[in-house]
Design an enzyme around this catalytic site. Sequence first.
Site, PDB file in Angstrom:
ATOM      1  N   ASP A  57     -29.367  78.811   1.208  1.00 50.42           N
ATOM      2  CA  ASP A  57     -30.219  79.860   1.810  1.00 50.42           C
ATOM      3  C   ASP A  57     -29.487  80.488   3.004  1.00 50.42           C
ATOM      4  OD1 ASP A  57     -32.457  78.038   4.072  1.00 50.42           O
ATOM      5  OD2 ASP A  57     -30.402  77.567   3.443  1.00 50.42           O
TER       6      ASP A  57
ATOM      7  N   ASP B 143     -24.953  77.697   6.122  1.00 45.62           N
ATOM      8  CA  ASP B 143     -24.708  77.736   4.670  1.00 45.62           C
ATOM      9  C   ASP B 143     -23.425  78.524   4.385  1.00 45.62           C
ATOM     10  OD1 ASP B 143     -27.762  77.994   5.276  1.00 45.62           O
ATOM     11  OD2 ASP B 143     -27.718  77.159   3.255  1.00 45.62           O
TER      12      ASP B 143
ATOM     13  N   ASN C  32     -34.103  79.986   5.058  1.00 49.74           N
ATOM     14  CA  ASN C  32     -33.852  80.587   6.376  1.00 49.74           C
ATOM     15  C   ASN C  32     -34.375  82.014   6.428  1.00 49.74           C
ATOM     16  OD1 ASN C  32     -32.496  78.393   7.538  1.00 49.74           O
ATOM     17  ND2 ASN C  32     -30.607  78.950   6.466  1.00 49.74           N
TER      18      ASN C  32
ATOM     19  N   THR D 233     -28.156  73.107   0.179  1.00 49.05           N
ATOM     20  CA  THR D 233     -28.204  73.262   1.639  1.00 49.05           C
ATOM     21  C   THR D 233     -29.399  74.096   2.093  1.00 49.05           C
ATOM     22  OG1 THR D 233     -26.772  75.227   1.601  1.00 49.05           O
ATOM     23  CG2 THR D 233     -25.684  73.071   1.846  1.00 49.05           C
TER      24      THR D 233
ATOM     25  N   PHE E 197     -35.987  70.978   8.563  1.00 53.44           N
ATOM     26  CA  PHE E 197     -36.416  72.251   7.980  1.00 53.44           C
ATOM     27  C   PHE E 197     -36.398  72.256   6.448  1.00 53.44           C
ATOM     28  CE2 PHE E 197     -37.315  76.699   7.822  1.00 53.44           C
ATOM     29  CZ  PHE E 197     -36.606  77.176   6.722  1.00 53.44           C
ATOM     30  N   ASN E 198     -35.311  71.842   5.819  1.00 56.69           N
ATOM     31  CA  ASN E 198     -35.219  71.951   4.355  1.00 56.69           C
ATOM     32  C   ASN E 198     -36.284  71.113   3.654  1.00 56.69           C
ATOM     33  OD1 ASN E 198     -33.069  73.738   4.447  1.00 56.69           O
ATOM     34  ND2 ASN E 198     -31.527  72.111   4.375  1.00 56.69           N
TER      35      ASN E 198
ATOM     36  N   HIS F  96     -24.952  71.998  10.481  1.00 57.05           N
ATOM     37  CA  HIS F  96     -25.626  71.214   9.447  1.00 57.05           C
ATOM     38  C   HIS F  96     -24.941  71.278   8.080  1.00 57.05           C
ATOM     39  CE1 HIS F  96     -29.005  70.694  12.218  1.00 57.05           C
ATOM     40  NE2 HIS F  96     -29.064  72.001  12.374  1.00 57.05           N
ATOM     41  N   ASP F  97     -24.986  72.416   7.425  1.00 60.67           N
ATOM     42  CA  ASP F  97     -24.675  72.476   6.000  1.00 60.67           C
ATOM     43  C   ASP F  97     -23.235  72.138   5.607  1.00 60.67           C
ATOM     44  OD1 ASP F  97     -26.986  75.234   5.529  1.00 60.67           O
ATOM     45  OD2 ASP F  97     -27.303  73.070   5.503  1.00 60.67           O
TER      46      ASP F  97
HETATM   47  O1  RIB Z   1     -32.344  71.753   9.251  1.00 65.73           O
HETATM   48  C1  RIB Z   1     -31.128  72.431   8.996  1.00 65.73           C
HETATM   49  C2  RIB Z   1     -31.176  73.155   7.688  1.00 65.73           C
HETATM   50  O2  RIB Z   1     -32.178  74.173   7.736  1.00 65.73           O
HETATM   51  C3  RIB Z   1     -29.872  73.891   7.352  1.00 65.73           C
HETATM   52  O3  RIB Z   1     -29.702  73.920   5.968  1.00 65.73           O
HETATM   53  C4  RIB Z   1     -30.105  75.275   7.872  1.00 65.73           C
HETATM   54  O4  RIB Z   1     -29.350  76.269   7.159  1.00 65.73           O
HETATM   55  C5  RIB Z   1     -31.563  75.441   7.570  1.00 65.73           C
HETATM   56  O5  RIB Z   1     -31.673  75.836   6.207  1.00 65.73           O
HETATM   57 CA    CA Z   2     -29.341  76.041   4.841  1.00 69.62          CA
END
Ligand code: RIB
Ligand code: CA
Length: 323
Positions: A11, A16, A41, A126, A168-169, A242-243
């Site tokens: 996303d 990403d 996102n 991701t 979040f994901n 993160h990703d």
């Molecule tokens: O919590 C981090 C994740 O949430 C990452 O994948 C970032 O791109 C958002 O999608």
């Molecule tokens: Ca992401």
Amino acid sequence: MTATRVIIDCDPGQDDAINLFLAFASPEEIEVLGITTVAGNAPVALTQRNARLICELAGRGDVLVHAGCTAPLSVAPLTAEHVHGATGIDGLDIWEPAMLLQPVHAVDYLVDTLLGADQAPTLVATGPLTNIAMALTREPGIVPRIERIVLMGGAMREGGNITPSAEFNMRADPHAADIVLRSGVPIVMLGLDVTHELLVTRARLARMKAIGNPVATAAHDMLAFSERYDLAKYGKDGAPLHDPCTMAWLLRPDLFCTRPCSVAVETGSPLTLGHTAVDFWGITQGRRSIQWAYDVDVEGFFDLLFERLARFPAARFSRRRSA
Ligand code: RIB
Ligand code: CA
């Protein structure tokens, strides 16, 4: 060594995007079969456009990019423009991509490609897991056709980032996460417990900019935008990245420490929706088919990232100006 064949479900999202750069910079180890995009996102209309921008910037206008699910399975849509900006990838000058979006829906692409592949691909996820959950539900026969799923998501030690208890994901589509985590597909789960160690400090941001090619400069510019939110929130000397830990794990699993577990995700409570309950001890009787990442070699990760970003050509990328 044959390259690992991957489908990347994402996303974009600045982080990403950097994960895609890392994949494209590693053709000897990673063969990108295709990219599927999902609402997360930003709405999928933007995440699919952003994925195509990143492909073009990396010189990979040949990659198949598919748009997927526009909304989570059950919960109300949740986006993160407050972190990623209105475009979903602020920090990058947007243009209208020349490469076309594939006409096949991401879920159909996933099912058809996984059933048809002579060698089971790896899924790199991701973003919210809506596309993958829909594919698993539509065609359970793909389970043995997936080598493994390497996903960024979840949290145990760190608590949540979008709510006090959810990453979040997982929170964006908890029902999809529940389907994927219970699928029995081997999963490597890289959550906030490791990504919150991967801080893009001033020095690392400067090191990224100093690489000097258009891709590394774009990566710098995107992170220089998206870091604002986390710097203000956590008050640390850098924002977590993160990703790219998913691609880094595929390239250098030795950089990470993982241990087997089962992971359950909350799908009911409004307070803890998307919370990941990580069970190392077999208490929940779930099959421990998940490898949970609990530590990372931080310097080794950034050395890998910068070495790969430096592989992109110094030549100016000639993009079409947006309409
Ligand atoms: O919590 C981090 C994740 O949430 C990452 O994948 C970032 O791109 C958002 O999608
Ligand atoms: Ca992401």
